[in-house]
Design a protein around this motif. Structure first.
Motif, mmCIF file in Angstrom:
data_model
loop_
_atom_site.group_PDB
_atom_site.id
_atom_site.type_symbol
_atom_site.label_atom_id
_atom_site.label_comp_id
_atom_site.label_asym_id
_atom_site.label_seq_id
_atom_site.Cartn_x
_atom_site.Cartn_y
_atom_site.Cartn_z
ATOM 1 N N MET A 45 -89.282 -4.799 56.677
ATOM 2 C CA MET A 45 -89.317 -5.663 58.091
ATOM 3 C C MET A 45 -90.827 -5.816 58.494
ATOM 4 O O MET A 45 -91.542 -4.520 58.492
ATOM 5 N N ILE A 46 -91.373 -6.888 58.773
ATOM 6 C CA ILE A 46 -92.570 -6.967 59.208
ATOM 7 C C ILE A 46 -92.613 -7.804 60.604
ATOM 8 O O ILE A 46 -91.826 -8.406 60.983
ATOM 9 N N ARG A 47 -93.749 -7.899 61.308
ATOM 10 C CA ARG A 47 -93.938 -8.685 62.245
ATOM 11 C C ARG A 47 -95.418 -9.416 62.046
ATOM 12 O O ARG A 47 -96.230 -8.848 61.593
ATOM 13 N N ILE A 48 -95.361 -10.756 62.543
ATOM 14 C CA ILE A 48 -96.449 -11.685 62.312
ATOM 15 C C ILE A 48 -97.355 -11.815 63.601
ATOM 16 O O ILE A 48 -97.006 -12.064 64.350
ATOM 17 N N GLY A 49 -98.645 -11.174 63.184
ATOM 18 C CA GLY A 49 -99.535 -11.240 64.408
ATOM 19 C C GLY A 49 -98.921 -10.618 65.511
ATOM 20 O O GLY A 49 -98.484 -9.600 65.833
ATOM 21 N N THR A 50 -99.009 -11.428 66.801
ATOM 22 C CA THR A 50 -98.521 -11.023 68.104
ATOM 23 C C THR A 50 -96.952 -11.275 68.406
ATOM 24 O O THR A 50 -96.692 -10.955 69.333
ATOM 25 N N LEU A 51 -96.479 -11.984 67.410
ATOM 26 C CA LEU A 51 -95.070 -12.246 67.660
ATOM 27 C C LEU A 51 -94.055 -11.234 67.430
ATOM 28 O O LEU A 51 -94.395 -10.270 66.788
ATOM 29 N N GLU A 52 -92.991 -11.030 68.576
ATOM 30 C CA GLU A 52 -92.061 -9.994 68.484
ATOM 31 C C GLU A 52 -90.990 -10.086 67.614
ATOM 32 O O GLU A 52 -90.479 -8.941 67.186
ATOM 33 N N THR A 53 -90.608 -11.220 66.877
ATOM 34 C CA THR A 53 -89.668 -11.367 65.874
ATOM 35 C C THR A 53 -89.992 -10.792 64.916
ATOM 36 O O THR A 53 -90.914 -10.749 64.315
ATOM 37 N N ILE A 54 -88.676 -9.922 64.427
ATOM 38 C CA ILE A 54 -89.041 -9.236 63.049
ATOM 39 C C ILE A 54 -88.788 -9.949 61.826
ATOM 40 O O ILE A 54 -87.624 -10.620 62.078
ATOM 41 N N VAL A 55 -89.378 -10.042 61.043
ATOM 42 C CA VAL A 55 -89.229 -10.832 59.627
ATOM 43 C C VAL A 55 -88.716 -9.923 58.698
ATOM 44 O O VAL A 55 -89.589 -9.014 58.363
ATOM 45 N N THR A 56 -87.492 -10.144 57.985
ATOM 46 C CA THR A 56 -86.934 -9.338 56.857
ATOM 47 C C THR A 56 -87.272 -9.924 55.581
ATOM 48 O O THR A 56 -87.258 -11.008 55.361
ATOM 49 N N ILE A 57 -88.038 -8.998 54.645
ATOM 50 C CA ILE A 57 -88.001 -9.610 53.144
ATOM 51 C C ILE A 57 -87.406 -8.589 52.207
ATOM 52 O O ILE A 57 -87.474 -7.419 52.412
#
Length: 85
Positions: free
Chosen positions: A1-13
């Protein structure tokens, strides 16, 4: 799980082994900044190793994010489009 830049949404890989010991990845979100006509999904979501697959998955997001921010767009949560949307 990561976050991109200042975005709060978690992206799952998610990673999985494929034939020939390559590693495929699947993302929970695509990125669509104001400068893109459509969300970015990799056309070849796999790599030789798990580390290469992670780097490839993350670099697609960060490239589009950085270009948009560099052009003066303010990051927004709606830049991340859930899979299946």
């Amino acid at each position: 799980m990561i976050r991109i830049g200042t975005l709060e949404t978690i992206v799952t890989i998610r990673l999985r082994r494929t034939w020939g010991s390559r590693t495929a990845y699947r993302l929970s979100h695509a990125i669509k900044t104001p400068r893109q006509p459509t969300p970015y999904w990799s056309c070849a979501p796999e790599a030789e190793t798990p580390g290469d697959a992670l780097r490839k998955a993350i670099s697609g997001f960060t490239m589009h994010y950085r270009k948009a921010v560099g052009e003066g767009y303010a990051p927004a949560e709606d830049w991340l489009v859930p899979a299946g949307s």
